[in-house]
Design an enzyme around this catalytic site. Sequence first.
Site, mmCIF file in Angstrom:
data_model
loop_
_atom_site.group_PDB
_atom_site.id
_atom_site.type_symbol
_atom_site.label_atom_id
_atom_site.label_comp_id
_atom_site.label_asym_id
_atom_site.label_seq_id
_atom_site.Cartn_x
_atom_site.Cartn_y
_atom_site.Cartn_z
ATOM 1 N N SER A 64 -1.101 -2.715 7.917
ATOM 2 C CA SER A 64 -0.978 -2.597 9.440
ATOM 3 C C SER A 64 -0.294 -3.845 9.961
ATOM 4 C CB SER A 64 -2.424 -2.196 9.887
ATOM 5 O OG SER A 64 -2.896 -1.172 9.048
HETATM 6 N N1 SAH Z 1 -5.937 -1.240 6.083
HETATM 7 C C1 SAH Z 1 -4.758 -1.189 5.297
HETATM 8 C C2 SAH Z 1 -3.661 -0.399 5.918
HETATM 9 C C3 SAH Z 1 -3.033 0.741 4.881
HETATM 10 S S1 SAH Z 1 -2.095 1.970 5.791
HETATM 11 C C4 SAH Z 1 -4.472 -2.456 5.422
HETATM 12 O O1 SAH Z 1 -4.941 -3.449 5.714
HETATM 13 O O2 SAH Z 1 -3.171 -2.702 4.428
HETATM 14 C C5 SAH Z 1 -3.333 3.359 5.418
HETATM 15 C C6 SAH Z 1 -3.716 3.591 4.036
HETATM 16 O O3 SAH Z 1 -4.516 4.874 4.011
HETATM 17 C C7 SAH Z 1 -2.469 4.022 2.978
HETATM 18 O O4 SAH Z 1 -2.791 3.026 2.039
HETATM 19 C C8 SAH Z 1 -3.031 5.324 2.498
HETATM 20 O O5 SAH Z 1 -2.661 5.375 1.192
HETATM 21 C C9 SAH Z 1 -4.552 5.356 2.783
HETATM 22 N N2 SAH Z 1 -5.003 6.762 2.832
HETATM 23 C C10 SAH Z 1 -4.275 7.854 3.448
HETATM 24 N N3 SAH Z 1 -5.077 8.813 3.314
HETATM 25 C C11 SAH Z 1 -6.175 8.500 2.767
HETATM 26 C C12 SAH Z 1 -7.456 9.186 2.405
HETATM 27 N N4 SAH Z 1 -7.906 10.641 2.580
HETATM 28 N N5 SAH Z 1 -8.297 8.545 1.535
HETATM 29 C C13 SAH Z 1 -8.148 7.465 1.532
HETATM 30 N N6 SAH Z 1 -7.203 6.433 1.873
HETATM 31 C C14 SAH Z 1 -6.101 7.225 2.519
#
Ligand code: SAH
Length: 215
Positions: A64
């Site tokens: 993010s």
């Molecule tokens: N918090 C992260 C941002 C990642 S983007 C950081 O600091 O880097 C959002 C993430 O949510 C992605 O890695 C995606 O694979 C995950 N995601 C999406 N749907 C999900 C679900 N149902 N359960 C767990 N993770 C999920």
Amino acid sequence: MEDNYRHKGMRRQLVEELRSKGIQDEAVLSAINQLPRHFFLEKAFVEWAYQDKAFPIGKEQTISQPYTVAYQTALLKIKKRESVLEIGTGSGYQAAILALLGARVYTLERQELLYSRSTQLLKALGLGGVRTYLRDGYKGLPELAPYDKILVTAGAPEIPQNLCKQLKIGGVLVVPVGEKVQRMYKITRLSDTDFEHQQLDNFKFVPFLKGINKA
Ligand code: SAH
């Protein structure tokens, strides 16, 4: 992994940029100032790590934007030793920020590759306050519920009811809700059955998807 004076200088500039964009929570700014964001990107992209931008981390996912991390974290108002469930570990950066604020963090990821990379990295950084799980975030983590705070870092098509049920009374869920663009919601559990909804600014997140993906 090296964190030299150049990285530290770029990080201070990033913190000033976040301040100028309206982030005022000093504890959050200080955590961002401490944590080397370049550890969470591939080596070749160090120069990008301190721009206020989202960045690809593989599997069509992104770390993010720092502004978004700061905004969501500030809404949670983390106190030491609070339990926080994060949905969407991704790079592990947001989980590490929560741990630096003193939270006990449980973070769920559905992409196996991202789960294993972030698990290794968080361990290497010695962030003992974080536990990672390869799980579908739609279900939450009922066996350790209820949580003081829950944070969703992917765009949910609607308010995830399972997660609301895993909040303590007085607990807070921060979740971006919407299809193409997401409205940030801050949901506070007032009692067993009552929730207060606050709608805040618009953001763009990668989608909250169902099921886990082993690859
Ligand atoms: N918090 C992260 C941002 C990642 S983007 C950081 O600091 O880097 C959002 C993430 O949510 C992605 O890695 C995606 O694979 C995950 N995601 C999406 N749907 C999900 C679900 N149902 N359960 C767990 N993770 C999920």
